[in-house]
Design a protein around this motif. Structure first.
Motif, mmCIF file in Angstrom:
data_model
loop_
_atom_site.group_PDB
_atom_site.id
_atom_site.type_symbol
_atom_site.label_atom_id
_atom_site.label_comp_id
_atom_site.label_asym_id
_atom_site.label_seq_id
_atom_site.Cartn_x
_atom_site.Cartn_y
_atom_site.Cartn_z
ATOM 1 N N SER A 32 0.894 -0.882 -0.376
ATOM 2 C CA SER A 32 0.497 -0.136 -0.510
ATOM 3 C C SER A 32 0.898 0.935 -0.101
ATOM 4 O O SER A 32 2.118 1.843 0.306
ATOM 5 C CB SER A 32 -0.825 0.109 1.560
ATOM 6 N N ASP A 33 0.327 2.292 -0.311
ATOM 7 C CA ASP A 33 0.963 3.263 -0.554
ATOM 8 C C ASP A 33 1.614 4.222 0.827
ATOM 9 O O ASP A 33 3.388 4.735 1.244
ATOM 10 C CB ASP A 33 0.508 4.355 -0.789
ATOM 11 N N CYS A 49 2.486 -1.345 -6.134
ATOM 12 C CA CYS A 49 1.729 -0.606 -5.418
ATOM 13 C C CYS A 49 -0.338 -1.192 -5.547
ATOM 14 O O CYS A 49 -0.239 -0.951 -6.671
ATOM 15 C CB CYS A 49 1.913 1.307 -5.668
ATOM 16 N N GLY A 51 -2.348 -0.185 -3.573
ATOM 17 C CA GLY A 51 -3.611 0.548 -3.337
ATOM 18 C C GLY A 51 -2.984 1.762 -1.917
ATOM 19 O O GLY A 51 -2.062 1.784 -1.855
ATOM 20 N N SER A 52 -3.992 2.601 -1.846
ATOM 21 C CA SER A 52 -4.132 3.515 -0.773
ATOM 22 C C SER A 52 -3.737 2.087 0.917
ATOM 23 O O SER A 52 -4.411 1.453 1.370
ATOM 24 C CB SER A 52 -5.154 4.129 -0.181
ATOM 25 N N ALA A 53 -3.845 3.227 1.915
ATOM 26 C CA ALA A 53 -3.157 2.228 3.545
ATOM 27 C C ALA A 53 -4.474 1.516 3.761
ATOM 28 O O ALA A 53 -4.105 0.861 4.570
ATOM 29 C CB ALA A 53 -2.859 3.854 4.115
ATOM 30 N N GLN A 57 -8.246 -1.593 0.901
ATOM 31 C CA GLN A 57 -8.564 -0.694 -0.765
ATOM 32 C C GLN A 57 -7.048 -0.854 -0.503
ATOM 33 O O GLN A 57 -6.438 -0.236 -1.718
ATOM 34 C CB GLN A 57 -8.207 1.047 -0.062
ATOM 35 N N SER A 58 -6.242 -2.432 -0.327
ATOM 36 C CA SER A 58 -4.976 -2.595 -0.480
ATOM 37 C C SER A 58 -4.832 -3.582 -0.783
ATOM 38 O O SER A 58 -4.959 -4.580 -1.936
ATOM 39 C CB SER A 58 -3.969 -1.536 -0.499
#
Length: 478
Positions: A32-33, A49, A51-53, A57-58
């Motif tokens: 994740s980011d 990567c 996805g987001s944290a 979403q990851s």
């Protein structure tokens, strides 16, 4: 397999990739980011990567992970533990896309993912189970009838999930309705499934689990037990192998029972069968975890078998290279989970920067971690920083080495469970082997830990004074 994607993060992603690389296989990391600078990302041959944290979403985006795997011509996906590791739907989709899921078959995951379905599957094998009912309960009056029959206290448990969620102990009938409603609500919130069942509450249990391996050729063996009774909020903190209370006869019986559980669901790969052991040494089937366990290193230490390597070999359709008679216990291993939690404040989360992070080193000391000095502990995931594992020729030797390793572990910037670990390994109940899953409730308080700190400080001061006076005497003589 020429390339494996590890669908996880942190210490388990790094630990899996080390074995994958040792086997000459290329590795792919996802992140994740917020994990962009994590060690597992730098260690991999390729990294993407995802996805987001937030994990939804990851790391929980199964379709996206499969898409990445196909794009990079990945042959297998190793799920680690947590996230998608026990998701039957994800496992099935991985296989349908021509990629090998390094784990059990979807059907086994599905059966053992439900405690009720698991009990039904093993019923025909004569495996001891805690008295209770093997069906979901929604009617309070029926629940009261069952409770009267098996006797209080009882345990209301969610059929799906674990980690203490959807679990309530009821000591008397007038509390049953309220506790049952709470358990159902919590289970629905945590797992999307409000099914609960009732069983007799075992008052002073020990939590013993058996590691199993099963190939595609009909061979299933066990790699002995792990003792996992030191827990906080129904989650393990300290594990050891072997258990200090099992006789060779009981070890044999529990190992045989674990193998039967695996056969009941046509299991493949590495898995763990969990049992409760009561004060009279009666054991009862609890559940099966269809994945690699957090505490797997202690089994590796006492058997010399790399469990991740075995997972990969089984996934490649290889036959187990050893049988039950080839596996023996050598020595004793301990593991402490190092969480970013404040031991003096009811294990409250402690988020921040690892201003100082230096791990202990030495013979028979192993640290599985996923962080480096200067990194931030993110709030989005499990708060485990590392697993500290030690090995000794005896239990006493392992305990002494663990205490030394804890003292040598330097972490500043956040609070951790290292002080709690020191408390456990110094406590007479643990060193004598006379403890159960209520260790924290019986013995541990912040005041008890503070008292231990004070005693250590006094001893250190006395030693310093003694050394000073000795040196002063030597100087006078000169």
């Amino acid at each position: 397999m020429k390339k494996i994607l590890v669908a996880n993060r942190g210490e388990i992603a790094l630990r899996v990739m080390r074995t994958v690389k040792k086997m000459g296989i290329k590795t792919v990391a996802i992140y994740s980011d917020v994990d962009r600078k994590s060690p597992h990302v730098a260690f991999a041959d390729e990294a993407v990567c995802i996805g987001s944290a937030p994990s939804n979403q990851s790391y929980l985006l199964g379709d996206k992970i499969i898409e990445v795997a196909k794009k990079l011509n990945v042959d297998g996906i190793h799920p680690g533990y947590g996230f998608l590791s026990e998701n039957a739907s994800f496992s099935e989709k991985v296989n349908k896309n021509g990629i090998i899921f390094i784990g059990p078959k979807p059907k086994a995951i599905q059966i053992m993912g439900s405690k009720l379905a698991a009990k039904e599957a093993v019923k025909a094998y004569g495996i001891p189970m805690v008295p209770g009912i093997d069906e979901a309960v929604t009617d309070v009056n029926y629940a009261k009838e069952v409770a009267r029959k098996i006797g209080y206290p009882i345990l209301i448990k969610a059929s799906a999930g674990g980690g203490g969620k959807g679990m309530r102990i009821v000591y008397k009938e007038e509390d049953l309705e309220e506790q049952m409603n709470r358990a159902i609500s919590e289970a629905e919130s945590a797992f999307g499934d409000g099914a609960v069942f009732i069983e007799k509450y075992v008052a002073s249990p020990r939590h013993i689990e058996i590691q199993i391996l099963a190939d595609n050729k009909g061979n299933t063996i066990h790699l002995f037990e792990r003792e996992c009774s030191i827990q906080r909020r129904h989650q393990k903190v300290v594990e050891e192998a072997p258990s200090s209370v099992l006789t060779s006869e009981l070890r044999y019986e529990m190992g045989e029972a674990a193998v039967k559980v695996a056969k009941a669901c046509d299991y493949r790969g590495a898995g763990t069968v969990e049992f409760l052991l009561d004060e009279n040494k009666n054991f009862y089937f609890l559940e099966m975890n269809t994945r690699l366990q957090v505490e797997h290193p202690v089994t590796e230490m006492i058997t010399g078998i790399d469990l991740v390597e075995q997972q990969i070999r089984i996934a490649r359709d290889e036959k187990l290279a050893f049988n039950q008679g080839d596996v023996t216990i050598k020595g004793h291993a301990l593991e402490l989970r190092v969480y970013a939690e404040d031991s003096l404040n009811n294990f409250a989360p402690s988020i921040g920067i690892l201003d100082t992070y230096k791990v202990p080193k030495g013979t028979n000391i192993r640290v599985d971690d996923g962080f480096e000095e200067g990194m931030e502990i993110p709030i989005y995931y499990d708060p485990m920083i590392a697993k500290l594992i030690v090995f000794g020729q005896s239990r006493e030797e392992a305990i002494e080495l663990m205490k030394q390793a804890i003292n040598d572990y330097q972490i500043k910037g956040i609070e951790t469970t290292l002080p709690f670990g020191k408390f456990v390994f110094n406590h007479e109940a643990f060193t004598s082997g006379d403890f159960d899953t209520h260790f924290v409730k019986k013995y541990y308080t912040s005041q008890a830990l503070s008292a231990q700190y004070k005693q250590e400080a006094e001893i250190a001061a006395r030693l310093a004074l003694y050394a000073y006076l000795k040196e002063k005497q030597v100087l006078k003589t000169c």
